[in-house]
Design an enzyme around this catalytic site. Structure first.
Site, short mmCIF file in Angstrom:
data_model
loop_
_atom_site.label_atom_id
_atom_site.label_comp_id
_atom_site.label_asym_id
_atom_site.label_seq_id
_atom_site.Cartn_x
_atom_site.Cartn_y
_atom_site.Cartn_z
N ASP A 1 0.88 -1.28 0.00
CA ASP A 1 0.15 -0.08 0.02
C ASP A 1 0.93 1.26 0.10
O ASP A 1 1.68 1.46 0.75
CB ASP A 1 -0.98 0.04 1.13
N GLU B 1 -12.88 -5.66 -2.94
CA GLU B 1 -12.76 -5.94 -1.50
C GLU B 1 -14.11 -6.54 -0.80
O GLU B 1 -15.30 -5.78 -0.73
CB GLU B 1 -12.75 -4.25 -1.10
#
Lengths: 244, 213
Positions: free
Chosen positions: A2, A121
């Protein structure tokens, strides 16, 4: 990995972000240790609608000779073209695809299915199904994650990056049920992400969850589990993992 | 002694990665869509991703097919990567039939959707697999001269090459028990279904070897 440029960051449940270090150093280290692929998600881009990851992608493409997937805030054919020009091999799209599914078809037609990675997600609902969230797990879409995966395969997605919002950053293991449900619903490869705490978790999600590939973040970022330890555990369970 | 490598730019493929891999191996790289530079190159690389028909169409639209064939007629080293390799064959069945460059006799057709036991498996094949020597294939004078059987490289494809001649088959890999063509050869012309520019140090050995062919 990330990214909140210029830093590599890590959170829990995609929130509570901490700086881990310089992503370029981590990328080099993971390449040397035998990672099969690198995955950058620009976590800021989706939220503030801007993209800051280009310099990092260029640096990586010039120095790391394994596939690179980049996601986060990709909204248009122009965004995809820019990232590919910077040196990404594939682009992961989540939020923009849930708002405009035709983007999946347009990207795969223009640049090929091989570079169209659908990001999902998934968050557990009470009834044993999963909802596909967006904006780093902040917003509901109402989409059933498994149905959504199927629909995007038909639209031309070449691969699915599946993150469990429930398990992400917890180190309590992957969502094996979610992985199996999606992997068996589609004929394209599924990369599972979110929750690796032990090498047994890796074995479980490949064996029981039918994962085609496993994404690992903080186990590597914080040197909790080495790539060699993963390789040993995989080999003992007849899972092929290449040597570095 | 590594030398000059010309990479064909026809608007498709990750040219930066290909260029960087060759530069990393000390080659001097020219990325061009100029037909005359292509025809006169010392070594030519044709990358390619996406659909076969789209790639051939882009080459044709840029008037590059004749210059590539002019280059290959000279017998200098040629490397096709992924769809660039598939285009070396006569014909592909991807989204209808499309003619290739015809450097090596054979077809390109879909990878079977089931494994050798009849169970469905994932298509496209995306990932790493070990290179194996098919039959009596000899690697010593080829781009695989520094590669050992079993060393893994990175693939992403749904269609695979089927050269007519067994001798054109330089390397295979195995997907769920079934052999799939990984590399082809005819004289100084080579093709890799895998991405040597994305296959770590094993791939770089192949890139370096081509640069010295």
């Amino acid at each position: 990995m990330d990214i909140k440029a210029p830093n590599l960051i890590k959170g829990i449940h995609l929130e509570g972000l901490r700086v881990v270090g310089d992503p370029r150093e981590h990328a080099q280290r993971y390449y040397a240790a035998g990672a099969d692929e690198l995955l950058y998600i620009d976590i800021v881009a989706s939220l503030y609608e801007r993209n800051t990851i280009g310099d990092l992608v260029r640096y990586t493409a010039e120095n790391v000779f394994i596939p690179l997937t980049v996601g986060g805030g990709v909204r248009s054919l122009g965004d995809v073209e820019g990232l590919l020009k910077d040196g990404a091999d594939k682009v992961a799209i989540n939020t923009a695809a849930t708002k405009n599914p035709d983007l999946v078809r347009d990207v795969s037609r223009r640049f090929g299915s091989q570079c169209m990675v659908l990001g999902i997600e998934g968050k557990r609902r009470g009834d044993g199904t999963w909802e596909a969230l967006r904006d780093n797990g902040r917003e509901h879409t109402g989409l059933d994650a498994v149905e959504w995966a199927r629909q995007c395969e038909d639209l031309g997605a070449g691969e699915i990056l599946l993150t469990s919002v429930d398990q992400e950053g917890t180190r309590r293991g992957f969502d094996v049920d979610l992985c199996r449900a999606v992997s068996q619903a589609v004929s394209i490869p599924v990369i599972i992400s979110g929750g690796m705490g032990t090498t047994q978790h890796l074995v479980d999600v490949v064996k029981s969850g039918k994962a085609d590939a496993v994404a690992v973040a903080d186990a590597l970022h914080y040197d909790r589990i080495s790539m060699d330890a993963m390789r040993d555990a995989a080999a003992q369970s007849d899972i092929h993992m290449r040597s570095s | 002694m590594t030398g000059a490598v010309t990479v064909v730019d026809y608007g498709i493929g990750n040219l930066l990665s290909v260029q960087r891999a060759f530069e990393h191996c000390d080659a001097t790289v020219t990325v061009t869509s100029d037909p005359s530079i292509i025809a006169r190159a010392d070594r030519l690389v044709v990358p390619g991703v996406g659909a076969f028909g789209g790639c051939v169409g882009e080459l044709r639209d840029r008037n590059l097919i004749d210059s590539i064939l002019e280059f290959t007629a000279k017998g200098r080293p040629f490397l096709g990567i992924c769809v660039g390799m598939q285009m070396m064959l006569d014909i592909s069945e991807e989204f209808g039939e499309h003619a290739g460059l015809g450097l090596i006799k054979g077809r390109v057709s879909a990878i079977p959707t089931t494994d050798s036991a009849g169970a469905p498996h994932k298509i496209p094949f995306i990932g790493w697999a070990g290179l194996e020597r098919p039959g009596t294939a000899e690697w010593s004078q080829t781009i695989l001269a520094d590669t050992r059987p079993g060393e893994a490289v990175y693939f992403v494809h749904s269609f695979a090459a089927h050269p007519v001649s067994q001798s054109a088959r330089l390397a295979d890999y195995f997907y769920d028990g079934a052999p799939i063509v990984a590399a082809i050869q005819s004289g100084t012309h080579f093709g890799c279904q895998f991405h040597p520019e994305k296959s770590g140090e094993v791939g770089l050995k192949i890139v370096r070897r081509f640069s010295t062919q």
